[in-house]
Design a protein around this motif. Structure first.
Motif, PDB file in Angstrom:
ATOM      1  N   ILE A  32       0.857  -1.172   0.000  1.00 27.96           N
ATOM      2  CA  ILE A  32       0.000   0.000   0.000  1.00 27.96           C
ATOM      3  C   ILE A  32       0.902   1.233   0.000  1.00 27.96           C
ATOM      4  CG2 ILE A  32      -1.677   1.327   1.335  1.00 27.96           C
ATOM      5  CD1 ILE A  32      -2.701  -1.315   2.440  1.00 27.96           C
ATOM      6  N   PRO A  33       0.703   2.147  -0.926  1.00 24.72           N
ATOM      7  CA  PRO A  33       1.588   3.311  -0.990  1.00 24.72           C
ATOM      8  C   PRO A  33       1.550   4.092   0.319  1.00 24.72           C
ATOM      9  CG  PRO A  33       0.115   3.241  -2.886  1.00 24.72           C
ATOM     10  CD  PRO A  33      -0.343   2.174  -1.951  1.00 24.72           C
ATOM     11  N   MET A  75       9.822  11.807  -6.655  1.00 26.13           N
ATOM     12  CA  MET A  75       8.417  12.158  -6.446  1.00 26.13           C
ATOM     13  C   MET A  75       8.016  11.932  -4.991  1.00 26.13           C
ATOM     14  SD  MET A  75       6.421  13.594  -8.423  1.00 26.13           S
ATOM     15  CE  MET A  75       4.681  13.199  -8.220  1.00 26.13           C
ATOM     16  N   TYR A  79       5.691  13.893  -1.061  1.00 27.29           N
ATOM     17  CA  TYR A  79       4.808  13.279  -0.074  1.00 27.29           C
ATOM     18  C   TYR A  79       5.457  13.255   1.301  1.00 27.29           C
ATOM     19  CZ  TYR A  79       2.594  11.792  -4.351  1.00 27.29           C
ATOM     20  OH  TYR A  79       2.016  11.785  -5.572  1.00 27.29           O
ATOM     21  N   ALA A 122      -0.976  13.626  -1.629  1.00 26.52           N
ATOM     22  CA  ALA A 122      -1.382  12.719  -2.704  1.00 26.52           C
ATOM     23  C   ALA A 122      -2.710  13.164  -3.303  1.00 26.52           C
ATOM     24  CB  ALA A 122      -1.494  11.293  -2.170  1.00 26.52           C
ATOM     25  N   VAL A 125      -2.022  16.190  -5.555  1.00 28.51           N
ATOM     26  CA  VAL A 125      -1.283  15.881  -6.784  1.00 28.51           C
ATOM     27  C   VAL A 125      -2.170  15.123  -7.770  1.00 28.51           C
ATOM     28  CG1 VAL A 125       0.605  14.529  -7.749  1.00 28.51           C
ATOM     29  CG2 VAL A 125       0.981  15.902  -5.714  1.00 28.51           C
ATOM     30  N   THR A 126      -2.874  14.086  -7.264  1.00 25.01           N
ATOM     31  CA  THR A 126      -3.598  13.226  -8.193  1.00 25.01           C
ATOM     32  C   THR A 126      -5.032  13.687  -8.440  1.00 25.01           C
ATOM     33  OG1 THR A 126      -4.342  11.816  -6.399  1.00 25.01           O
ATOM     34  CG2 THR A 126      -2.291  11.206  -7.450  1.00 25.01           C
ATOM     35  N   GLN A 127      -5.557  14.565  -7.589  1.00 20.79           N
ATOM     36  CA  GLN A 127      -6.930  15.049  -7.735  1.00 20.79           C
ATOM     37  C   GLN A 127      -7.934  13.902  -7.746  1.00 20.79           C
ATOM     38  OE1 GLN A 127      -7.752  18.554  -8.621  1.00 20.79           O
ATOM     39  NE2 GLN A 127      -5.690  18.982  -7.925  1.00 20.79           N
ATOM     40  N   THR A 128      -7.655  12.851  -6.999  1.00 24.63           N
ATOM     41  CA  THR A 128      -8.550  11.698  -6.980  1.00 24.63           C
ATOM     42  C   THR A 128      -9.055  11.442  -5.569  1.00 24.63           C
ATOM     43  OG1 THR A 128      -7.165  10.746  -8.686  1.00 24.63           O
ATOM     44  CG2 THR A 128      -8.766   9.297  -7.667  1.00 24.63           C
ATOM     45  N   ALA A 130     -10.851   9.225  -4.471  1.00 18.12           N
ATOM     46  CA  ALA A 130     -10.910   7.795  -4.135  1.00 18.12           C
ATOM     47  C   ALA A 130      -9.701   7.370  -3.313  1.00 18.12           C
ATOM     48  CB  ALA A 130     -11.000   6.956  -5.397  1.00 18.12           C
ATOM     49  N   LEU A 131      -8.619   8.131  -3.405  1.00 18.74           N
ATOM     50  CA  LEU A 131      -7.420   7.803  -2.631  1.00 18.74           C
ATOM     51  C   LEU A 131      -7.699   7.814  -1.131  1.00 18.74           C
ATOM     52  CD1 LEU A 131      -4.318   9.544  -4.177  1.00 18.74           C
ATOM     53  CD2 LEU A 131      -4.904   7.150  -4.106  1.00 18.74           C
ATOM     54  N   LEU A 133      -9.709   6.353   0.411  1.00 13.45           N
ATOM     55  CA  LEU A 133     -10.032   5.014   0.897  1.00 13.45           C
ATOM     56  C   LEU A 133      -8.796   4.297   1.412  1.00 13.45           C
ATOM     57  CD1 LEU A 133     -12.523   4.379  -1.916  1.00 13.45           C
ATOM     58  CD2 LEU A 133     -13.078   4.311   0.501  1.00 13.45           C
ATOM     59  N   TYR A 134      -7.632   4.801   1.067  1.00  8.42           N
ATOM     60  CA  TYR A 134      -6.400   4.244   1.623  1.00  8.42           C
ATOM     61  C   TYR A 134      -6.182   4.703   3.060  1.00  8.42           C
ATOM     62  CZ  TYR A 134      -4.492   2.451  -2.713  1.00  8.42           C
ATOM     63  OH  TYR A 134      -4.271   1.725  -3.829  1.00  8.42           O
TER      64      TYR A 134
ATOM     65  N   VAL B  24     -13.764  -1.001   3.677  1.00  3.16           N
ATOM     66  CA  VAL B  24     -13.211  -0.705   2.350  1.00  3.16           C
ATOM     67  C   VAL B  24     -12.869  -1.994   1.607  1.00  3.16           C
ATOM     68  CG1 VAL B  24     -11.212   0.239   1.150  1.00  3.16           C
ATOM     69  CG2 VAL B  24     -12.345   1.582   2.901  1.00  3.16           C
ATOM     70  N   THR B  84       5.323  -0.479  -5.951  1.00  7.77           N
ATOM     71  CA  THR B  84       4.180  -0.775  -5.081  1.00  7.77           C
ATOM     72  C   THR B  84       2.962  -1.155  -5.914  1.00  7.77           C
ATOM     73  OG1 THR B  84       4.996   0.757  -3.432  1.00  7.77           O
ATOM     74  CG2 THR B  84       2.686   0.151  -3.278  1.00  7.77           C
ATOM     75  N   MET B  96     -11.054   0.614  -3.394  1.00  7.81           N
ATOM     76  CA  MET B  96      -9.658   1.019  -3.249  1.00  7.81           C
ATOM     77  C   MET B  96      -8.911   0.912  -4.575  1.00  7.81           C
ATOM     78  SD  MET B  96      -7.142  -0.068  -0.223  1.00  7.81           S
ATOM     79  CE  MET B  96      -6.623  -1.617  -0.882  1.00  7.81           C
ATOM     80  N   PRO B  97      -8.430   2.008  -5.097  1.00 12.13           N
ATOM     81  CA  PRO B  97      -7.767   1.969  -6.394  1.00 12.13           C
ATOM     82  C   PRO B  97      -6.326   1.457  -6.307  1.00 12.13           C
ATOM     83  CG  PRO B  97      -7.815   4.206  -5.565  1.00 12.13           C
ATOM     84  CD  PRO B  97      -8.492   3.354  -4.535  1.00 12.13           C
ATOM     85  N   ASP B 104       2.026   9.119 -10.836  1.00 12.34           N
ATOM     86  CA  ASP B 104       0.731   9.782 -10.788  1.00 12.34           C
ATOM     87  C   ASP B 104      -0.287   9.037 -11.657  1.00 12.34           C
ATOM     88  OD1 ASP B 104      -1.322  11.466 -10.441  1.00 12.34           O
ATOM     89  OD2 ASP B 104      -0.474  13.159 -11.521  1.00 12.34           O
ATOM     90  N   ILE B 106      -3.507   6.181 -11.699  1.00 12.82           N
ATOM     91  CA  ILE B 106      -4.514   5.556 -10.843  1.00 12.82           C
ATOM     92  C   ILE B 106      -5.427   4.658 -11.666  1.00 12.82           C
ATOM     93  CG2 ILE B 106      -6.519   6.017  -9.388  1.00 12.82           C
ATOM     94  CD1 ILE B 106      -5.003   8.713  -8.797  1.00 12.82           C
TER      95      ILE B 106
END
Lengths: 165, 121
Positions: A32-33, A75, A79, A122, A125-128, A130-131, A133-134, B24, B84, B96-97, B104, B106
């Protein structure tokens, strides 16, 4: 800053970098990042309790910059910089409330703040969204990693006279 | 006393983290998958219809090799330093993506079905 202090600070930075480089070689079992043990933060926690705020900031700044160059993952600098910044602010504040016999509590909060900073970076940067959820996984991992590094720092603190400022 | 409160806060945060993680992990899968980079959608697939194949996605930061097989998707290889995204394996959870933060990139399930075929080819 006096020379002796500066030398000790650089020694500490070198120690942190070595720990960081060694940890890089250990395969991370959690795919997991953002999840890792962060052994180098033992030094950060130690420094927070022994050195001045500016000095700790310098130590962490140099460590994450050089660390990202060592690992070849530039990169990741963004973070870890966001995470470390938030973590430092929190820990320098918590230091006033939490005494040396309860460092692990401060360390857990530090780790949680670190993960929060990473997550914020994160997301930006990614504009997501859904992240997010991590985040629960980061929280669980952060509690455990913070507990471990905090306990290490707590055991080291009274024994380590060499780096005493 | 002060420390008891702090430990209690940690315990609450930790339990909340565990509970949310379980939730999740158990979110159902969907069919439509999007590959995104820098907030823009690069690809959209309907995994139920896609043929098995392997292809490269190149972003400004690097390359990821994506594999689609039996209606599943994963990152097979990448030239990022930490890999990863590769070790995360197949996209499992509906929520979970798979992310490759250094690039960058996804890969996530999405509800949006519009324009599937237009972009997929």
């Amino acid at each position: 800053m006096e020379l002796k202090r500066l030398a000790r600070l650089s020694m500490l930075t070198a120690v942190a970098l070595i720990i960081f480089a060694v940890e890089l070689q250990i395969p991370n079992p959690f795919p997991i990042p953002g999840v890792k043990l962060g052994l180098a933060n033992i030094v950060t926690v130690y420094a927070v309790y022994r050195y001045r705020a500016v000095e700790v900031a310098m130590l962490v700044g140099v460590r994450i910059t050089l660390g990202s160059l060592f690992s070849g993952n530039v990169m990741a600098l963004l973070y870890s910089a966001c995470g470390s910044f938030l973590c430092l602010l929190g820990m320098l504040f918590l230091k006033r409330i939490i005494d040396e016999r309860h460092i692990w509590i401060a360390s857990v909060f530090g780790a949680l703040l670190h993960n929060t900073g990473q997550m914020a970076a994160a997301l930006l940067v990614t504009q997501t969204p859904a992240l997010l959820l991590y985040y629960p996984f980061l929280v669980v991992a952060g509690c455990l990693a913070g507990l471990f590094t905090g306990l290490c720092a707590q055991f080291i603190l009274p024994r380590l006279k060499l780096f005493e400022p | 006393m002060k420390y008891k409160i702090l430990i209690l806060i940690i315990a609450v945060i930790f339990s909340a983290g565990v509970v949310c993680s379980v939730i999740v992990l158990n979110m159902p899968k969907k069919n439509t998958v999007q590959i995104k980079s820098g907030g823009k959608v690069l690809y959209t697939f309907d995994l139920g219809k896609e043929k098995d194949r392997t292809f490269d996605v190149t972003t400004a930061d690097g390359r990821n090799t994506i594999e689609i097989k039996d209606g599943k998707i994963r990152v097979k290889d990448a030239d990022c330093p930490d890999k990863t995204c590769v070790r995360m394996g197949w996209l499992r959870s509906g929520a979970m993506p798979i992310v490759c933060l250094p690039h960058d990139l996804i890969i996530a399930f999405t509800d949006d079905d519009s324009g599937v075929d237009a972009i997929a080819e």
